[in-house]
Design a protein around this motif. Structure first.
Motif, PDB file in Angstrom:
ATOM      1  N   LEU A 189       0.564  -1.195  -0.522  1.00  0.00           N
ATOM      2  CA  LEU A 189       0.071   0.087  -0.248  1.00  0.00           C
ATOM      3  C   LEU A 189       0.496   1.220   0.165  1.00  0.00           C
ATOM      4  N   ASN A 190       0.363   2.212  -0.867  1.00  0.00           N
ATOM      5  CA  ASN A 190       1.072   3.155  -0.521  1.00  0.00           C
ATOM      6  C   ASN A 190       0.004   4.219  -0.566  1.00  0.00           C
ATOM      7  N   LEU A 191       0.841   5.243   0.206  1.00  0.00           N
ATOM      8  CA  LEU A 191       0.191   6.328   1.436  1.00  0.00           C
ATOM      9  C   LEU A 191      -0.547   7.386   0.782  1.00  0.00           C
ATOM     10  N   PRO A 192      -1.268   7.477   1.498  1.00  0.00           N
ATOM     11  CA  PRO A 192      -2.206   7.341   2.496  1.00  0.00           C
ATOM     12  C   PRO A 192      -2.069   6.079   3.177  1.00  0.00           C
ATOM     13  N   LEU A 193      -2.948   5.782   2.027  1.00  0.00           N
ATOM     14  CA  LEU A 193      -3.473   4.123   2.397  1.00  0.00           C
ATOM     15  C   LEU A 193      -2.234   3.513   3.629  1.00  0.00           C
ATOM     16  N   VAL A 194      -2.559   3.065   4.635  1.00  0.00           N
ATOM     17  CA  VAL A 194      -2.475   1.853   5.454  1.00  0.00           C
ATOM     18  C   VAL A 194      -3.146   0.691   5.351  1.00  0.00           C
ATOM     19  N   PRO A 195      -2.813  -0.078   5.911  1.00  0.00           N
ATOM     20  CA  PRO A 195      -3.322  -1.912   6.050  1.00  0.00           C
ATOM     21  C   PRO A 195      -4.791  -1.602   7.203  1.00  0.00           C
ATOM     22  N   GLY A 196      -5.991  -1.736   6.643  1.00  0.00           N
ATOM     23  CA  GLY A 196      -7.333  -1.238   6.869  1.00  0.00           C
ATOM     24  C   GLY A 196      -8.022  -0.336   6.930  1.00  0.00           C
ATOM     25  N   GLY A 197      -7.268   0.594   6.348  1.00  0.00           N
ATOM     26  CA  GLY A 197      -7.648   2.221   6.605  1.00  0.00           C
ATOM     27  C   GLY A 197      -6.842   2.889   5.451  1.00  0.00           C
ATOM     28  N   TYR A 198      -6.715   4.466   6.108  1.00  0.00           N
ATOM     29  CA  TYR A 198      -6.113   5.301   5.406  1.00  0.00           C
ATOM     30  C   TYR A 198      -5.646   6.220   6.844  1.00  0.00           C
ATOM     31  N   ILE A 199      -4.712   7.175   6.259  1.00  0.00           N
ATOM     32  CA  ILE A 199      -4.172   8.641   7.332  1.00  0.00           C
ATOM     33  C   ILE A 199      -5.027   9.756   7.098  1.00  0.00           C
ATOM     34  N   ALA A 200      -5.470  10.073   7.529  1.00  0.00           N
ATOM     35  CA  ALA A 200      -6.884  11.215   6.995  1.00  0.00           C
ATOM     36  C   ALA A 200      -5.708  13.001   7.757  1.00  0.00           C
ATOM     37  N   THR A 201      -6.116  13.905   6.654  1.00  0.00           N
ATOM     38  CA  THR A 201      -5.373  15.157   7.125  1.00  0.00           C
ATOM     39  C   THR A 201      -5.003  16.290   7.519  1.00  0.00           C
ATOM     40  N   GLN A 202      -6.391  15.187   9.175  1.00  0.00           N
ATOM     41  CA  GLN A 202      -7.021  16.246   9.888  1.00  0.00           C
ATOM     42  C   GLN A 202      -7.488  14.784  11.138  1.00  0.00           C
ATOM     43  N   PRO A 203      -7.647  15.470  12.633  1.00  0.00           N
ATOM     44  CA  PRO A 203      -8.014  13.881  13.034  1.00  0.00           C
ATOM     45  C   PRO A 203      -9.610  14.217  12.968  1.00  0.00           C
ATOM     46  N   PRO A 204     -10.068  12.291  13.625  1.00  0.00           N
ATOM     47  CA  PRO A 204      -9.052  11.396  13.950  1.00  0.00           C
ATOM     48  C   PRO A 204      -8.215  10.996  12.766  1.00  0.00           C
ATOM     49  N   LEU A 205      -6.982  11.083  12.821  1.00  0.00           N
ATOM     50  CA  LEU A 205      -5.533  10.681  11.806  1.00  0.00           C
ATOM     51  C   LEU A 205      -6.148   9.188  10.819  1.00  0.00           C
ATOM     52  N   ARG A 206      -6.576   8.098  11.899  1.00  0.00           N
ATOM     53  CA  ARG A 206      -6.412   7.402  11.483  1.00  0.00           C
ATOM     54  C   ARG A 206      -8.025   6.773  10.961  1.00  0.00           C
ATOM     55  N   ARG A 207      -8.324   6.577  10.091  1.00  0.00           N
ATOM     56  CA  ARG A 207      -9.962   5.720   9.374  1.00  0.00           C
ATOM     57  C   ARG A 207      -9.591   4.418   8.686  1.00  0.00           C
ATOM     58  N   SER A 208     -10.998   4.413   8.968  1.00  0.00           N
ATOM     59  CA  SER A 208     -11.121   2.806   8.656  1.00  0.00           C
ATOM     60  C   SER A 208     -11.535   2.864   6.941  1.00  0.00           C
ATOM     61  N   LEU A 209     -11.394   2.125   6.255  1.00  0.00           N
ATOM     62  CA  LEU A 209     -12.088   1.376   5.248  1.00  0.00           C
ATOM     63  C   LEU A 209     -12.592   0.168   4.863  1.00  0.00           C
ATOM     64  N   SER A 210     -13.589  -0.115   4.660  1.00  0.00           N
ATOM     65  CA  SER A 210     -14.304  -1.881   4.089  1.00  0.00           C
ATOM     66  C   SER A 210     -13.252  -2.588   3.507  1.00  0.00           C
ATOM     67  N   PRO A 211     -12.881  -3.587   3.514  1.00  0.00           N
ATOM     68  CA  PRO A 211     -12.309  -4.682   3.187  1.00  0.00           C
ATOM     69  C   PRO A 211     -12.412  -4.830   2.033  1.00  0.00           C
ATOM     70  N   HIS A 212     -14.124  -4.896   1.367  1.00  0.00           N
ATOM     71  CA  HIS A 212     -14.733  -4.980   0.450  1.00  0.00           C
ATOM     72  C   HIS A 212     -13.967  -3.946  -0.555  1.00  0.00           C
ATOM     73  N   LEU A 213     -13.368  -3.382  -0.596  1.00  0.00           N
ATOM     74  CA  LEU A 213     -13.090  -1.931  -1.554  1.00  0.00           C
ATOM     75  C   LEU A 213     -11.563  -2.187  -1.872  1.00  0.00           C
ATOM     76  N   ARG A 214     -10.979  -3.187  -1.837  1.00  0.00           N
ATOM     77  CA  ARG A 214      -9.623  -3.217  -1.912  1.00  0.00           C
ATOM     78  C   ARG A 214      -8.684  -2.348  -2.858  1.00  0.00           C
TER      79      ARG A 214
END
Length: 394
Positions: free
Chosen positions: A146-171
């Protein structure tokens, strides 16, 4: 590979030069507007007699982050408070040693290592990350890294909350973020958007916002290879090299006719030509017959993806968006820019805006091919190689 930058430089994001002397010391004076592509120092001292070169650049409004990958990879910051954030003598952050990827927002710097993710608060002076998480080492068969801002299970946002989840179905394959909306490219080439939709930047045909990722139905069945998010507009490139745009076009950032830009251009031309304003004594132009009217259509908001032709002779390779401008690299190694250009971010050696894509002639004149482009909010950075080397990359 060499990097060039142009546009907003008030904090020295592109280059710094010392010209002002006060007493016994010189203070750096920034050239706020840079309209001509200017080469960025591509090497940085590692402190051991060797140097490193830029391979990646990320940009926010006031800063630029360069990831140097020769030997022990490290990150070097340029721009606002860069001297404080970097190590002494202009050396890159020692804490970034071994970094594999970097993501920069106006307030946070995210570093990706083989075994962890770290987020650094750029408003604080502490030499420790504000947030970190361990990750499993990538192994073969588990999908592409994965390339940033993607991280395992989600992504890094530009403002808090900084880590946010994504559905695994999106791949997710890649993700582009603006301050208010997000564009996700799935492994199958489908495009999903969510966030603020007040200017049509989500591409769903309306101006409503979306809390969860929603597929852009107008693009369904057309696999995409690249997505980019501007301040209030969105862009993507298909597998076949076609460019699709949607969102706000107030500054011509979609490459579609903008009433504001056309009116400003006509007014400027009239002033330069010294043309008198029409008054009551001047007879009005005779109206054309009903079948002869050809009124130009101006677009302020494009709520559905629209296909845009930069040039019929070539395809688009990659694209990036600034706050109010857009830049695209073609498969022939040319850079085209359009939109707001008051800071020179279009690279046409002038401080003008344009609602039509125009090639940045500087690189062609220097016999250089553009291979990548990264837009900050009000500036642009282009990676180039000599024409004889382009065949190996393009």
């Amino acid at each position: 590979m060499r990097w060039f930058g142009f546009g907003f430089n008030a904090f020295g994001q592109i280059f710094v030069h010392e010209t002002l002397t006060k007493g016994d010391r010189s203070e750096p004076v920034e050239e706020v507007k840079v309209s001509s592509p200017t080469e960025i120092s591509s090497r940085v001292d590692r402190g051991d007699g060797c140097s490193q070169t830029d391979a990646q650049i990320r940009a926010s409004w006031s800063r630029r982050a360069s990831l140097h990958v020769d030997g022990d990879s490290r990150v070097c910051l340029a721009g606002f408070e860069a001297a404080i954030l970097n190590d002494s003598c202009g050396m890159p952050m020692k804490e970034s040693r071994g970094c594999r990827d970097v993501f920069l927002s106006e307030s946070y710097l995210t570093l990706a290592f083989a075994d962890r993710i770290e987020i650094w608060d750029l408003q604080k002076k502490e030499r420790t990350p504000s947030w970190s998480v361990e990750i499993k080492t990538h192994s073969e068969g588990s999908g592409p890294p994965l390339n940033l801002p993607l991280v395992p299970g989600g992504y890094i946002a530009t403002q808090p909350p900084l880590r946010r989840s994504l559905s695994p179905h999106l791949r997710a394959k890649s993700l582009a973020l603006s301050a208010g909306h997000a564009i996700l490219l799935s492994a199958s080439g489908a495009v999903y958007t969510w966030g603020l939709g007040s200017h049509g930047q989500l591409g769903h045909g309306g101006l409503t916002s979306e809390e969860e990722p929603r597929a852009v139905e107008a693009l369904w069945g057309m696999p995409m290879s690249c997505v980019a998010a501007g301040g209030w507009h969105s862009v993507c490139v298909s597998d076949g090299g076609d460019l699709y745009v949607w969102g706000w076009n107030e500054s011509g950032q979609l490459g579609l006719p903008s009433r504001g830009l056309r009116n400003a251009s006509q007014q400027q031309k009239s002033q330069q030509a010294g043309a008198p304003c029409q008054d009551a004594s001047t007879p009005p132009t005779e109206d054309p017959q009903e079948g002869e009217k050809h009124e130009e259509v101006f677009i302020t908001i494009q709520a559905f993806p629209a296909l845009m032709d930069i040039t019929p002779a070539c395809e688009v390779r990659t694209v990036s968006c600034g706050s109010h401008h857009t830049a695209a690299v073609t498969t022939t190694g040319d850079l085209y820019t359009w939109g707001w250009g008051d800071y020179g971010q279009l690279g046409h050696q002038a401080f003008i805006s344009s609602d039509e894509p125009q090639r940045v002639e500087f690189f062609r004149e220097q016999q250089m091919c553009v291979v990548d482009v990264v837009c900050g909010a009000w500036n642009t950075f282009a990676a180039v190689v000599k024409e004889e080397m382009a065949k190996e990359i393009l």
